[in-house]
Design a protein around this motif. Sequence first.
Motif, PDB file in Angstrom:
ATOM      1  N   THR A   1     -64.442-101.786  29.401  1.00 22.94           N
ATOM      2  CA  THR A   1     -63.300-102.426  29.051  1.00 22.94           C
ATOM      3  C   THR A   1     -61.890-101.413  29.642  1.00 22.94           C
ATOM      4  O   THR A   1     -61.260-102.173  30.394  1.00 22.94           O
ATOM      5  CB  THR A   1     -63.093-102.620  27.536  1.00 22.94           C
ATOM      6  N   LEU A   2     -61.947-100.419  29.545  1.00 23.91           N
ATOM      7  CA  LEU A   2     -60.929 -99.666  29.891  1.00 23.91           C
ATOM      8  C   LEU A   2     -60.909 -99.648  31.524  1.00 23.91           C
ATOM      9  O   LEU A   2     -59.727 -99.651  32.014  1.00 23.91           O
ATOM     10  CB  LEU A   2     -61.023 -98.086  29.332  1.00 23.91           C
ATOM     11  N   LEU A   3     -61.972 -99.378  32.026  1.00 26.03           N
ATOM     12  CA  LEU A   3     -61.855 -99.706  33.670  1.00 26.03           C
ATOM     13  C   LEU A   3     -61.176-101.111  34.004  1.00 26.03           C
ATOM     14  O   LEU A   3     -60.450-101.147  35.016  1.00 26.03           O
ATOM     15  CB  LEU A   3     -63.278 -99.345  34.029  1.00 26.03           C
TER      16      LEU A   3
ATOM     17  N   LEU B   1     -58.987-102.422  32.351  1.00 22.09           N
ATOM     18  CA  LEU B   1     -57.761-102.282  32.104  1.00 22.09           C
ATOM     19  C   LEU B   1     -57.057-101.484  33.529  1.00 22.09           C
ATOM     20  O   LEU B   1     -55.992-102.012  33.848  1.00 22.09           O
ATOM     21  CB  LEU B   1     -57.359-101.401  30.843  1.00 22.09           C
ATOM     22  N   GLU B   2     -57.810-100.522  34.073  1.00 20.60           N
ATOM     23  CA  GLU B   2     -57.394 -99.940  35.063  1.00 20.60           C
ATOM     24  C   GLU B   2     -57.216-100.766  36.341  1.00 20.60           C
ATOM     25  O   GLU B   2     -56.247-100.585  37.313  1.00 20.60           O
ATOM     26  CB  GLU B   2     -58.166 -98.753  35.407  1.00 20.60           C
ATOM     27  N   SER B   3     -58.194-101.501  36.631  1.00 19.68           N
ATOM     28  CA  SER B   3     -58.350-102.423  37.768  1.00 19.68           C
ATOM     29  C   SER B   3     -57.277-103.520  37.545  1.00 19.68           C
ATOM     30  O   SER B   3     -56.656-103.863  38.562  1.00 19.68           O
ATOM     31  CB  SER B   3     -59.448-103.227  37.822  1.00 19.68           C
ATOM     32  N   ALA B   4     -56.675-104.052  36.331  1.00 15.15           N
ATOM     33  CA  ALA B   4     -55.488-104.795  36.119  1.00 15.15           C
ATOM     34  C   ALA B   4     -54.253-104.198  36.558  1.00 15.15           C
ATOM     35  O   ALA B   4     -53.427-104.784  37.268  1.00 15.15           O
ATOM     36  CB  ALA B   4     -55.488-105.306  34.736  1.00 15.15           C
ATOM     37  N   CYS B   5     -54.465-102.992  36.341  1.00 14.57           N
ATOM     38  CA  CYS B   5     -52.975-102.120  36.657  1.00 14.57           C
ATOM     39  C   CYS B   5     -52.897-102.143  38.282  1.00 14.57           C
ATOM     40  O   CYS B   5     -51.682-101.909  38.731  1.00 14.57           O
ATOM     41  CB  CYS B   5     -53.094-100.783  36.022  1.00 14.57           C
ATOM     42  N   MET B   6     -53.852-101.784  38.751  1.00 14.70           N
ATOM     43  CA  MET B   6     -53.920-101.746  40.415  1.00 14.70           C
ATOM     44  C   MET B   6     -53.412-103.213  40.837  1.00 14.70           C
ATOM     45  O   MET B   6     -53.225-103.181  42.247  1.00 14.70           O
ATOM     46  CB  MET B   6     -55.469-101.522  40.823  1.00 14.70           C
ATOM     47  N   LEU B   7     -53.190-104.094  40.166  1.00 12.65           N
ATOM     48  CA  LEU B   7     -52.510-105.587  40.760  1.00 12.65           C
ATOM     49  C   LEU B   7     -51.004-104.963  41.208  1.00 12.65           C
ATOM     50  O   LEU B   7     -50.386-105.721  41.957  1.00 12.65           O
ATOM     51  CB  LEU B   7     -52.496-106.454  39.679  1.00 12.65           C
TER      52      LEU B   7
ATOM     53  N   THR C   1     -63.393-103.036  39.018  1.00 13.59           N
ATOM     54  CA  THR C   1     -63.617-104.350  38.178  1.00 13.59           C
ATOM     55  C   THR C   1     -65.149-104.427  37.910  1.00 13.59           C
ATOM     56  O   THR C   1     -65.517-104.776  36.932  1.00 13.59           O
ATOM     57  CB  THR C   1     -62.961-105.691  38.621  1.00 13.59           C
ATOM     58  N   GLY C   2     -65.917-104.333  39.076  1.00 16.91           N
ATOM     59  CA  GLY C   2     -67.301-104.570  39.215  1.00 16.91           C
ATOM     60  C   GLY C   2     -67.901-103.673  38.232  1.00 16.91           C
ATOM     61  O   GLY C   2     -68.945-103.980  37.340  1.00 16.91           O
ATOM     62  N   VAL C   3     -67.591-102.368  38.306  1.00 16.17           N
ATOM     63  CA  VAL C   3     -68.133-101.364  37.451  1.00 16.17           C
ATOM     64  C   VAL C   3     -67.800-101.629  36.129  1.00 16.17           C
ATOM     65  O   VAL C   3     -68.745-101.374  35.080  1.00 16.17           O
ATOM     66  CB  VAL C   3     -67.562 -99.902  37.685  1.00 16.17           C
ATOM     67  N   GLY C   4     -66.591-101.816  35.992  1.00 11.69           N
ATOM     68  CA  GLY C   4     -66.019-102.241  34.159  1.00 11.69           C
ATOM     69  C   GLY C   4     -66.958-103.208  33.857  1.00 11.69           C
ATOM     70  O   GLY C   4     -67.396-103.181  32.475  1.00 11.69           O
ATOM     71  N   LEU C   5     -67.054-104.465  34.569  1.00 12.72           N
ATOM     72  CA  LEU C   5     -68.001-105.660  33.916  1.00 12.72           C
ATOM     73  C   LEU C   5     -69.472-105.163  33.727  1.00 12.72           C
ATOM     74  O   LEU C   5     -70.045-105.462  32.847  1.00 12.72           O
ATOM     75  CB  LEU C   5     -67.678-106.720  34.930  1.00 12.72           C
ATOM     76  N   LEU C   6     -69.993-104.294  34.635  1.00 13.26           N
ATOM     77  CA  LEU C   6     -71.113-103.832  34.750  1.00 13.26           C
ATOM     78  C   LEU C   6     -71.606-103.115  33.377  1.00 13.26           C
ATOM     79  O   LEU C   6     -72.708-103.291  32.698  1.00 13.26           O
ATOM     80  CB  LEU C   6     -71.541-102.936  35.749  1.00 13.26           C
ATOM     81  N   PHE C   7     -70.610-102.265  32.860  1.00  9.28           N
ATOM     82  CA  PHE C   7     -70.642-101.643  31.393  1.00  9.28           C
ATOM     83  C   PHE C   7     -70.451-102.416  30.486  1.00  9.28           C
ATOM     84  O   PHE C   7     -70.807-102.222  29.196  1.00  9.28           O
ATOM     85  CB  PHE C   7     -69.875-100.334  31.637  1.00  9.28           C
ATOM     86  N   ALA C   8     -69.287-103.387  30.406  1.00  8.86           N
ATOM     87  CA  ALA C   8     -68.756-103.929  29.473  1.00  8.86           C
ATOM     88  C   ALA C   8     -69.392-105.186  28.844  1.00  8.86           C
ATOM     89  O   ALA C   8     -69.824-105.573  27.712  1.00  8.86           O
ATOM     90  CB  ALA C   8     -67.227-104.156  29.455  1.00  8.86           C
TER      91      ALA C   8
END
Length: 484
Positions: A19-21, A23-29, A54-61
């Motif tokens: 989930t936090l990753l 969040l980071e990917s959203a900040c990269m926008l 985003t891919g790694v974040g979804l994989l874990f969340a």
Amino acid sequence: MERRRPLLNIKLLSYAFGTLLLLESACMLIPLSVAIGYKEPHIIDWIDSIVVTTGVGLLFALPFRKHHGEWGKREGYLIVASIWVWFSVFSAIAFLLCGAADNFTDAFFESMSGFTTTGASVMRDVESLPHSVNIWRCFTQWLGGMGIIVLSLVLGFGGMFIYVAEATGPVKTKMSPRVRQTAIMLWGHYIVVSAVTFMFFFVGGMDTFDNFCHVFTTVSTGGFSTKNNSLAFWDSPFIHWAALGCMFMSSINFAVSLFFKPGKFHQALQDEEFRCMTFVFIGLAAICSVTNLITHPSATVEETIRKSTFMSMSCITGTGHSIDNFMNWTPALWIILLVAMCIGGSSGSTTGGIKIVRIMLVIKNSYLEFKRLLHPRAIIPLKLNGKVISSDTTNGVVAFIIIFVGIAIFASILLMFLGVHPADAVGVSISGIANIGLGFGSYDTGNFYDLPIVVKWIFSFLMILGRLELFTVLFLFTPAFWKR
């Protein structure tokens, strides 16, 4: 038979990490939008960075989005300590894809320096960097200034355990019974201070892009700049005084600075740490100003006072912005500024260092020991703002200061063995653990590109130690953490 709770809730940790990753990917926008706006050739690089994160974040969340359990102390400390590292890793990937860093070590160092608001840089020429890279460097400091975890609380993720693990100071202030409401109030105030700073810089003549970047790094007391000469690039007393005021506001406990409004300012004055912080800063600025007026008589009075006051504030808040090189000052001031760097600002602020409140409690308790010797049967409690401070808190404060100083000394000696000049070794160690972008000796400009690779990794470890105030990180290296 009651089922025993596992040592670590892996499902919760995986969900939190993912989930936090996201969040980071959203900040990269933000840097992606800047790259598009300035028609940079790095648009695809930022898209790739967002896709990977985003891919790694979804994989874990995703696998644990419905059933991930409740927070415990171990999960709180582990996710807080580890997410700062992983945020820096994925940010480093973005720097590498954009060609902003020569290698992963430099990319990771710059990212860690950003998120921990240290401000030490390994970028040789920041003015040649793409706008998207510069905005991301500065935004990481703004994000890390208030705290990655505190932002996640605003979004309804996490709880008291992770708030305690990331919040600074010996006493974790809650401005509301609900942790999420406290986080919302903190971020709301943070945004207001940022908006006011933007207005001042705008009036001072700073262009929009540089304005946003320096708002991010000044409010967070981070110190990154889009200019190689930092704020000295602008020969504007108005901008310098505005930045100084912003640094001061950000060095105050946010729970106290909320009273900076008509009819409530007297409540801020009742806070002992705020009064002590103000007294220490005025004293430090006065000492530097008077000394520089005597030793540098060729400069105007206003210029000398402005530069002395600005650099004093930049050092004690750990911001690292610069409008003068204090290594050109008399050596006696170097020692005073070095001590100021170690002390830092107020608890519950964006500053680094030991924090004023801890120094106050140690001094108060030392004074009370004399009273206790005179009156051995009397019960003389240690108080702060009229409230009794427990012995556990006092012991924690003493332990923190001892460990802080011990690590700084050990790191300095280690760096000397690795071939770093003694003055540089001390400066690097203090800069890292106190989260200060300024250095001493060869690194007085705050650029650490020439450091050996192994020293950069040690520096990076010191940065996260300082940002999370030692215990959150060191706790993970104790056998007790991994035992029931």
